[in-house]
Motif scaffolding. Structure first.
Motif: not given
Length: 122
Positions: A45-50, A90-91, A117-119
Motif C-alpha cells: 500500500g502506501g497511498h490514498r485515492h482521489r 482520503k485515507d 496519491i502517493d504522498e
C-alpha cells in the motif's frame, strides 16, 4: 475504539462451519475485487485515492492496516473474516501481513494508476 469504520458482517455458524455474507453490506457498489496473499511480514500500500472507496477483509490470518485521514491516525487489526474495514479515498493506508494472511479488497472503481496519491500527509 477506532475512528475508521469496521463493519461487522453477518456471519452464520453451525456444526458445518461458518458463512459470512457481503450482500448489501457495503456503502458502495463493488466494481473491482482482488486478494493479496503470500506477503508474509511484508508491508504494501502506501497511498490514498482521489475517488476510490475500498472494503478490506482478512479472510485468512491477520493484517494490520495503518490508517491516516489527515486528522486521525490508527492501526486497525483485521483478524476475523467477519470484520470489514472501510477505506475512504482520503485515507492514507498501508497493510502489514501476518503469516499466511489473505486480504480481500473490494473497490468502488476500476484500477487507474492516475487515481492514486502517493504522498502521505505531512
Amino acid at each position: 475504539m477506532s475512528h475508521f469504520p469496521i463493519l461487522k458482517l453477518p456471519t452464520f455458524t453451525d456444526a458445518r462451519g461458518s458463512l459470512t455474507v457481503m450482500e448489501g453490506a457495503l456503502p458502495f457498489s463493488v466494481v473491482r475485487s482482488y486478494w493479496i496473499f503470500g506477503a508474509d511480514g511484508q508491508t504494501r500500500g502506501g497511498h490514498r485515492h482521489r475517488h476510490t472507496q475500498q472494503a478490506l477483509v482478512a479472510i485468512s490470518g491477520s493484517v494490520t492496516i495503518y490508517m491516516n485521514d489527515g486528522h486521525h491516525i490508527d492501526n486497525v487489526l483485521l483478524e476475523h473474516p467477519g470484520d470489514c474495514l472501510i477505506v475512504q479515498p482520503k485515507d492514507w493506508h498501508t497493510m502489514t501481513f501476518g503469516a499466511g494472511s489473505v486480504l480481500l479488497v473490494m473497490s468502488s472503481h476500476s484500477y487507474d494508476r492516475s487515481e492514486y496519491i502517493d504522498e502521505p500527509y505531512a
